[in-house]
Design a protein around this motif. Structure first.
Motif, mmCIF file in Angstrom:
data_model
loop_
_atom_site.group_PDB
_atom_site.id
_atom_site.type_symbol
_atom_site.label_atom_id
_atom_site.label_comp_id
_atom_site.label_asym_id
_atom_site.label_seq_id
_atom_site.Cartn_x
_atom_site.Cartn_y
_atom_site.Cartn_z
ATOM 1 N N LEU A 26 61.808 42.493 22.774
ATOM 2 C CA LEU A 26 60.662 41.831 23.402
ATOM 3 C C LEU A 26 59.629 42.823 23.910
ATOM 4 N N LEU A 27 60.084 43.861 24.648
ATOM 5 C CA LEU A 27 59.161 44.809 25.267
ATOM 6 C C LEU A 27 59.690 46.228 25.141
ATOM 7 N N SER A 28 58.775 47.173 25.178
ATOM 8 C CA SER A 28 59.172 48.580 25.234
ATOM 9 C C SER A 28 59.745 48.884 26.615
ATOM 10 N N ASP A 29 60.430 50.022 26.734
ATOM 11 C CA ASP A 29 60.980 50.397 28.042
ATOM 12 C C ASP A 29 59.885 50.497 29.098
ATOM 13 N N ARG A 30 58.746 51.069 28.712
ATOM 14 C CA ARG A 30 57.635 51.216 29.659
ATOM 15 C C ARG A 30 57.189 49.848 30.153
ATOM 16 N N ALA A 31 57.017 48.917 29.223
ATOM 17 C CA ALA A 31 56.572 47.577 29.610
ATOM 18 C C ALA A 31 57.645 46.849 30.418
ATOM 19 N N ARG A 32 58.910 47.052 30.061
ATOM 20 C CA ARG A 32 60.001 46.415 30.806
ATOM 21 C C ARG A 32 60.027 46.879 32.255
ATOM 22 N N ALA A 33 59.719 48.156 32.467
ATOM 23 C CA ALA A 33 59.716 48.684 33.831
ATOM 24 C C ALA A 33 58.504 48.195 34.614
ATOM 25 N N LEU A 34 57.357 48.117 33.950
ATOM 26 C CA LEU A 34 56.116 47.785 34.638
ATOM 27 C C LEU A 34 55.914 46.280 34.819
ATOM 28 N N PHE A 35 56.405 45.496 33.895
ATOM 29 C CA PHE A 35 56.138 44.055 33.924
ATOM 30 C C PHE A 35 56.578 43.405 35.242
ATOM 31 N N PRO A 36 57.831 43.552 35.663
ATOM 32 C CA PRO A 36 58.231 42.912 36.929
ATOM 33 C C PRO A 36 57.530 43.507 38.138
ATOM 34 N N HIS A 37 57.190 44.811 38.051
ATOM 35 C CA HIS A 37 56.472 45.390 39.186
ATOM 36 C C HIS A 37 55.113 44.721 39.352
ATOM 37 N N PHE A 38 54.408 44.513 38.239
ATOM 38 C CA PHE A 38 53.079 43.923 38.362
ATOM 39 C C PHE A 38 53.144 42.418 38.638
ATOM 40 N N ALA A 39 54.276 41.807 38.375
ATOM 41 C CA ALA A 39 54.467 40.439 38.856
ATOM 42 C C ALA A 39 54.480 40.444 40.384
ATOM 43 N N LEU A 40 55.191 41.412 40.962
ATOM 44 C CA LEU A 40 55.188 41.556 42.422
ATOM 45 C C LEU A 40 53.791 41.912 42.926
ATOM 46 N N TYR A 41 53.127 42.821 42.224
ATOM 47 C CA TYR A 41 51.792 43.256 42.647
ATOM 48 C C TYR A 41 50.829 42.065 42.730
ATOM 49 N N LEU A 42 50.813 41.236 41.689
ATOM 50 C CA LEU A 42 49.910 40.081 41.691
ATOM 51 C C LEU A 42 50.262 39.104 42.807
ATOM 52 N N HIS A 43 51.546 38.947 43.058
ATOM 53 C CA HIS A 43 51.967 38.057 44.143
ATOM 54 C C HIS A 43 51.470 38.568 45.494
ATOM 55 N N PHE A 44 51.700 39.854 45.771
ATOM 56 C CA PHE A 44 51.329 40.399 47.074
ATOM 57 C C PHE A 44 49.823 40.563 47.231
ATOM 58 N N ALA A 45 49.105 40.657 46.121
ATOM 59 C CA ALA A 45 47.649 40.825 46.185
ATOM 60 C C ALA A 45 46.928 39.483 46.256
ATOM 61 N N GLU A 46 47.677 38.396 46.354
ATOM 62 C CA GLU A 46 47.089 37.067 46.267
ATOM 63 C C GLU A 46 46.004 36.814 47.312
ATOM 64 N N GLN A 47 46.169 37.392 48.493
ATOM 65 C CA GLN A 47 45.213 37.136 49.559
ATOM 66 C C GLN A 47 43.957 37.995 49.442
ATOM 67 N N ARG A 48 43.970 38.925 48.479
ATOM 68 C CA ARG A 48 42.796 39.790 48.353
ATOM 69 C C ARG A 48 41.678 39.065 47.606
ATOM 70 N N GLU A 49 40.479 39.347 47.990
ATOM 71 C CA GLU A 49 39.328 38.693 47.373
ATOM 72 C C GLU A 49 39.288 38.994 45.879
ATOM 73 N N GLY A 50 39.135 37.978 45.080
ATOM 74 C CA GLY A 50 39.018 38.148 43.642
ATOM 75 C C GLY A 50 40.343 38.174 42.908
ATOM 76 N N GLU A 51 41.462 38.203 43.605
ATOM 77 C CA GLU A 51 42.767 38.221 42.955
ATOM 78 C C GLU A 51 43.249 36.782 42.751
ATOM 79 N N LEU A 52 43.998 36.565 41.692
ATOM 80 C CA LEU A 52 44.442 35.231 41.350
ATOM 81 C C LEU A 52 45.877 34.961 41.762
ATOM 82 N N GLY A 53 46.604 35.949 42.222
ATOM 83 C CA GLY A 53 48.007 35.762 42.514
ATOM 84 C C GLY A 53 48.821 35.790 41.232
#
Length: 299
Positions: free
Chosen positions: A44-71
Motif C-alpha cells: 500500500l505505502l512505502s516505509d517513508r509514507a507509512r511512518a509519516l501518514f499516521p503522524h500527519f493524521a495527528l497533525y491535522l487533528h491537533f491543528a484543527e483550531q488553527r485558522e485555515g486548517e480543516l482538521g
C-alpha cells in the motif's frame, strides 16, 4: 522561509560524545523491534509514507483550531498526501480505511453533514508515545534533557505541541536525511532502513557501532524477518554496494567508512531534530501552565 534544521556543527559535536555509540545502538534496536512487517502495508505505502501518514493524521487533528486548517478529514488528508508526495488519493483513502478498521482513527459526530471529521484514538496516540519514548530513552545517553522529553509524553499538551512542531518543520522542508542523503535509497525502499540497522546490530555488543569489521548476514533471514522477498533484499544490498556503503562477502558484509559515517550523521540529525521539537513542546507546556495559573489567580 528558512527551514529549521540541526546545524552541521551540532551534528559533529553530538557524534563526538562518549555515549553516542550507545545511543545509536539503542535507537536502531528499537526501530527494528517496533517495525511491523506486513505485506499488505508494504504493497500500500512505502516505509517513508507509512511512518509519516499516521503522524500527519495527528497533525491535522491537533491543528484543527488553527485558522485555515480543516482538521482530520479524508479531504484534508488527501490534500496533505499530495502536498508531501506521500501517496495517491486512492491509497490515502485505503490507508484511512485500514486505520479505521484497526481502531487507530474513528468517525466523529459533526452537525455539518458536508464535513466528516475523523479523530485519532487513544490507540494511535499510545503507539506514537511508544515510538517517541524509546527514541528519547536512546537519546538520553547523549542528551540529558531527553529524560524530561520522555516524561513530557504523559502530558497531552506536550504531545500536541510536539506533533505540531514536528509537522511544521517537515512541511517547511526539514528532513532527517538532510544529514545523510547517501541513505535515501534505504529510506525509500520497503524495510530498507531496518535491513541496514539489522546489519549494524549483527556485531557483538562490545564491538564498535556501527561495526567496522565484517558481520554475518542471511538474505533469507532478512527477507523473512521483514516480510519482503529475497530479491528485494538482494537488490537493496547490491545498490548499497554500488554506492560504496558496504561490501558483500559470501556470508558476511562489511559496512564501509562511507556507510558508517552516513548512519552516524543520520542518527545524530534525528536526535537533534527530535530534541529541538521537544524543547519547543516543553516551552509551550510551561507557557500554558503559566496562563492557567494566572487564570486561576484571577478567578
Amino acid at each position: 522561509m528558512t527551514v529549521p534544521r540541526p546545524s552541521a556543527d551540532a551534528v559533529a559535536r553530538l557524534r563526538r560524545m562518549p555515549g553516542f555509540a550507545r545511543a545509536m545502538r539503542a535507537s536502531t534496536a528499537a526501530a527494528i523491534r517496533l517495525y511491523r512487517g506486513d505485506r499488505i502495508l508494504n504493497a500500500l505505502l512505502s516505509d517513508r509514507a507509512r511512518a509519516l501518514f499516521p503522524h500527519f493524521a495527528l497533525y491535522l487533528h491537533f491543528a484543527e483550531q488553527r485558522e485555515g486548517e480543516l482538521g482530520l478529514t479524508v479531504g484534508a488528508m488527501k490534500a496533505m498526501c499530495a502536498r508531501l508526495d506521500l501517496c495517491s488519493a486512492g491509497r490515502c483513502e485505503a490507508m484511512l480505511a485500514l486505520m479505521r478498521a484497526t481502531g487507530l482513527v474513528a468517525s466523529a459526530s459533526n452537525p455539518d453533514r458536508r464535513r466528516r471529521p475523523l479523530v485519532p484514538t487513544d490507540k494511535l496516540i499510545a503507539l506514537h508515545r511508544d515510538r517517541w519514548g524509546v527514541q528519547f530513552d536512546a537519546m538520553s545517553a547523549v542528551l540529558p534533557a531527553a529524560v524530561a522529553y520522555r516524561a513530557g509524553l504523559n502530558d497531552p499538551a506536550f504531545v500536541k505541541a510536539f506533533v505540531l512542531e514536528l509537522g511544521r518543520r517537515f512541511i517547511a522542508g526539514a528532513r532527517v536525511l538532510d544529514g545523510a542523503p547517501e541513505l535515501e535509497p534505504f529510506a525509500e525502499r520497503t524495510a530498507g532502513m531496518v535491513v541496514l540497522f539489522s546489519l549494524a546490530q549483527s556485531s557483538a555488543p562490545e564491538d564498535a557501532f556501527p561495526p567496522d569489521s565484517p558481520v554475518p548476514y542471511s538474505i533469507n533471514g532478512l527477507a523473512t524477518r521483514f516480510s519482503v522477498s529475497r530479491k528485494h533484499v538482494l537488490t537493496l544490498l547490491r545498490e548499497a554496494e554500488e554506492k560504496g556503503l558496504l561490501v558483500r562477502g559470501t556470508d558476511a558484509i562489511t559496512i564501509l567508512p562511507l556507510g558508517r559515517d552516513a548512519i552516524e550523521r543520520m542518527l545524530a540529525t534525528m536526535f537533534l531534530y527530535m530534541a529541538e521539537c521537544a524543547d519547543v513542546a516543553l516551552q509551550a507546556g510551561r507557557e500554558a501552565s503559566a496562563t492557567d495559573a494566572v487564570a486561576t489567580l484571577s478567578a
